[in-house]
Design a protein around this motif. Structure first.
Motif, PDB file in Angstrom:
ATOM      1  N   ASP A 112       0.801  -1.226   0.000  1.00  0.00           N
ATOM      2  CA  ASP A 112       0.000   0.000   0.000  1.00  0.00           C
ATOM      3  C   ASP A 112       0.831   1.271   0.000  1.00  0.00           C
ATOM      4  O   ASP A 112       0.529   2.227   0.700  1.00  0.00           O
ATOM      5  N   GLU A 113       1.888   1.312  -0.785  1.00  0.00           N
ATOM      6  CA  GLU A 113       2.700   2.516  -0.884  1.00  0.00           C
ATOM      7  C   GLU A 113       1.930   3.664  -1.516  1.00  0.00           C
ATOM      8  O   GLU A 113       2.133   4.814  -1.158  1.00  0.00           O
ATOM      9  N   ILE A 114       1.062   3.354  -2.481  1.00  0.00           N
ATOM     10  CA  ILE A 114       0.218   4.366  -3.109  1.00  0.00           C
ATOM     11  C   ILE A 114      -1.225   3.914  -2.991  1.00  0.00           C
ATOM     12  O   ILE A 114      -1.588   2.842  -3.473  1.00  0.00           O
ATOM     13  N   THR A 115      -2.041   4.728  -2.344  1.00  0.00           N
ATOM     14  CA  THR A 115      -3.476   4.466  -2.233  1.00  0.00           C
ATOM     15  C   THR A 115      -4.217   5.790  -2.380  1.00  0.00           C
ATOM     16  O   THR A 115      -3.697   6.838  -1.987  1.00  0.00           O
ATOM     17  N   PRO A 116      -5.429   5.758  -2.935  1.00  0.00           N
ATOM     18  CA  PRO A 116      -6.194   7.000  -3.054  1.00  0.00           C
ATOM     19  C   PRO A 116      -6.464   7.674  -1.705  1.00  0.00           C
ATOM     20  O   PRO A 116      -6.441   8.899  -1.606  1.00  0.00           O
ATOM     21  N   ALA A 117      -6.672   6.885  -0.668  1.00  0.00           N
ATOM     22  CA  ALA A 117      -6.965   7.466   0.650  1.00  0.00           C
ATOM     23  C   ALA A 117      -5.696   7.852   1.405  1.00  0.00           C
ATOM     24  O   ALA A 117      -5.642   8.908   2.044  1.00  0.00           O
ATOM     25  N   GLY A 118      -4.656   7.024   1.331  1.00  0.00           N
ATOM     26  CA  GLY A 118      -3.447   7.260   2.118  1.00  0.00           C
ATOM     27  C   GLY A 118      -2.468   8.238   1.503  1.00  0.00           C
ATOM     28  O   GLY A 118      -1.806   9.002   2.202  1.00  0.00           O
ATOM     29  N   THR A 119      -2.355   8.206   0.193  1.00  0.00           N
ATOM     30  CA  THR A 119      -1.418   9.094  -0.514  1.00  0.00           C
ATOM     31  C   THR A 119      -2.126   9.673  -1.748  1.00  0.00           C
ATOM     32  O   THR A 119      -1.823   9.290  -2.880  1.00  0.00           O
ATOM     33  N   PRO A 120      -3.091  10.562  -1.542  1.00  0.00           N
ATOM     34  CA  PRO A 120      -3.897  11.048  -2.663  1.00  0.00           C
ATOM     35  C   PRO A 120      -3.086  11.741  -3.764  1.00  0.00           C
ATOM     36  O   PRO A 120      -3.425  11.620  -4.942  1.00  0.00           O
ATOM     37  N   GLU A 121      -2.008  12.436  -3.391  1.00  0.00           N
ATOM     38  CA  GLU A 121      -1.209  13.111  -4.412  1.00  0.00           C
ATOM     39  C   GLU A 121      -0.507  12.094  -5.318  1.00  0.00           C
ATOM     40  O   GLU A 121      -0.465  12.256  -6.543  1.00  0.00           O
ATOM     41  N   LEU A 122       0.037  11.052  -4.707  1.00  0.00           N
ATOM     42  CA  LEU A 122       0.691  10.011  -5.503  1.00  0.00           C
ATOM     43  C   LEU A 122      -0.320   9.230  -6.331  1.00  0.00           C
ATOM     44  O   LEU A 122      -0.044   8.846  -7.473  1.00  0.00           O
ATOM     45  N   ALA A 123      -1.498   8.988  -5.776  1.00  0.00           N
ATOM     46  CA  ALA A 123      -2.550   8.296  -6.525  1.00  0.00           C
ATOM     47  C   ALA A 123      -2.977   9.128  -7.729  1.00  0.00           C
ATOM     48  O   ALA A 123      -3.187   8.588  -8.823  1.00  0.00           O
ATOM     49  N   GLN A 124      -3.066  10.436  -7.557  1.00  0.00           N
ATOM     50  CA  GLN A 124      -3.423  11.314  -8.672  1.00  0.00           C
ATOM     51  C   GLN A 124      -2.320  11.293  -9.734  1.00  0.00           C
ATOM     52  O   GLN A 124      -2.604  11.296 -10.929  1.00  0.00           O
ATOM     53  N   ALA A 125      -1.064  11.271  -9.310  1.00  0.00           N
ATOM     54  CA  ALA A 125       0.047  11.195 -10.254  1.00  0.00           C
ATOM     55  C   ALA A 125       0.009   9.878 -11.029  1.00  0.00           C
ATOM     56  O   ALA A 125       0.236   9.862 -12.247  1.00  0.00           O
ATOM     57  N   ALA A 126      -0.294   8.786 -10.340  1.00  0.00           N
ATOM     58  CA  ALA A 126      -0.403   7.484 -11.012  1.00  0.00           C
ATOM     59  C   ALA A 126      -1.554   7.499 -12.012  1.00  0.00           C
ATOM     60  O   ALA A 126      -1.436   6.963 -13.122  1.00  0.00           O
ATOM     61  N   ARG A 127      -2.648   8.133 -11.644  1.00  0.00           N
ATOM     62  CA  ARG A 127      -3.808   8.253 -12.540  1.00  0.00           C
ATOM     63  C   ARG A 127      -3.404   9.017 -13.817  1.00  0.00           C
ATOM     64  O   ARG A 127      -3.718   8.594 -14.921  1.00  0.00           O
ATOM     65  N   LYS A 128      -2.691  10.126 -13.647  1.00  0.00           N
ATOM     66  CA  LYS A 128      -2.256  10.917 -14.803  1.00  0.00           C
ATOM     67  C   LYS A 128      -1.316  10.112 -15.700  1.00  0.00           C
ATOM     68  O   LYS A 128      -1.399  10.190 -16.926  1.00  0.00           O
ATOM     69  N   LEU A 129      -0.420   9.364 -15.080  1.00  0.00           N
ATOM     70  CA  LEU A 129       0.510   8.541 -15.847  1.00  0.00           C
ATOM     71  C   LEU A 129      -0.243   7.460 -16.623  1.00  0.00           C
ATOM     72  O   LEU A 129       0.029   7.219 -17.799  1.00  0.00           O
ATOM     73  N   LEU A 130      -1.219   6.839 -15.988  1.00  0.00           N
ATOM     74  CA  LEU A 130      -2.036   5.833 -16.668  1.00  0.00           C
ATOM     75  C   LEU A 130      -2.813   6.450 -17.829  1.00  0.00           C
ATOM     76  O   LEU A 130      -2.911   5.860 -18.902  1.00  0.00           O
ATOM     77  N   GLU A 131      -3.381   7.628 -17.604  1.00  0.00           N
ATOM     78  CA  GLU A 131      -4.110   8.305 -18.679  1.00  0.00           C
ATOM     79  C   GLU A 131      -3.177   8.609 -19.840  1.00  0.00           C
ATOM     80  O   GLU A 131      -3.558   8.491 -21.002  1.00  0.00           O
ATOM     81  N   GLY A 132      -1.944   9.004 -19.520  1.00  0.00           N
ATOM     82  CA  GLY A 132      -0.967   9.298 -20.558  1.00  0.00           C
ATOM     83  C   GLY A 132      -0.562   8.084 -21.368  1.00  0.00           C
ATOM     84  O   GLY A 132      -0.163   8.198 -22.522  1.00  0.00           O
ATOM     85  N   ARG A 133      -0.665   6.919 -20.781  1.00  0.00           N
ATOM     86  CA  ARG A 133      -0.318   5.682 -21.486  1.00  0.00           C
ATOM     87  C   ARG A 133      -1.358   5.329 -22.543  1.00  0.00           C
ATOM     88  O   ARG A 133      -1.112   4.516 -23.416  1.00  0.00           O
ATOM     89  N   GLY A 134      -2.553   5.861 -22.422  1.00  0.00           N
ATOM     90  CA  GLY A 134      -3.602   5.577 -23.392  1.00  0.00           C
ATOM     91  C   GLY A 134      -4.358   4.302 -23.068  1.00  0.00           C
ATOM     92  O   GLY A 134      -4.062   3.602 -22.106  1.00  0.00           O
ATOM     93  N   ASP A 135      -5.345   4.028 -23.901  1.00  0.00           N
ATOM     94  CA  ASP A 135      -6.220   2.873 -23.681  1.00  0.00           C
ATOM     95  C   ASP A 135      -5.876   1.691 -24.571  1.00  0.00           C
ATOM     96  O   ASP A 135      -6.544   0.667 -24.517  1.00  0.00           O
ATOM     97  N   GLU A 136      -4.856   1.817 -25.388  1.00  0.00           N
ATOM     98  CA  GLU A 136      -4.502   0.727 -26.286  1.00  0.00           C
ATOM     99  C   GLU A 136      -3.856  -0.407 -25.495  1.00  0.00           C
ATOM    100  O   GLU A 136      -3.389  -0.216 -24.394  1.00  0.00           O
TER     101      GLU A 136
END
Length: 130
Positions: free
Chosen positions: A25-49
């Motif tokens: 649980d190094e990155i969780t939406p509740a425990g580390t919201p800033e890191l979770a948001q960064a992971a979300r942005k990185l995933l979005e940048g990877r695309g849906d392919e």
């Protein structure tokens, strides 16, 4: 640096190691919201392919971020019947025998898809289970 990583769309899941279930649980939406948001942005940048294991990773990571709708969309893509002629395929999916279509076959997609379903149904993070 983060923008350059997003634009490369590399297939490596390494940047998400702290988000996966076995990461303590190094990155969780509740425990580390800033890191979770960064992971979300990185995933979005990877695309849906993607096909096979890449789609399975996306199912798991989006579920881990608490976005069940997005995870479900990737699961549907992972399980969609593929159009095939011989070992050719049209964008991945699942063969009629339920094997993952990442020619000729990729077990990672099957196992990862199962793990993604479990992650969408139950997330076992301390202190609470969801």
């Amino acid at each position: 640096m983060a923008q350059a990583v997003c634009r490369t769309r590399t297939a490596s899941p390494a940047p998400f190691a702290a988000l996966r279930p076995l990461s303590y649980d190094e990155i969780t939406p509740a425990g580390t919201p800033e890191l979770a948001q960064a992971a979300r942005k990185l995933l979005e940048g990877r695309g849906d392919e993607g096909t096979g294991w890449a789609l399975a990773w996306k199912v798991n990571l989006w579920a881990r971020l608490g976005d069940g709708d997005r995870a479900h969309g990737f699961l549907k893509r992972l399980l969609k019947p593929c159009g095939m002629v011989g070992i050719a395929y049209d964008g991945g999916g699942t063969y009629p025998n339920l094997f993952d279509a990442c020619p000729p076959f990729q077990i990672d997609g099957n196992f990862g898809g199962c793990a993604g379903i479990a992650e969408m149904v139950l997330q076992s993070r301390a202190p609470a289970r969801r």
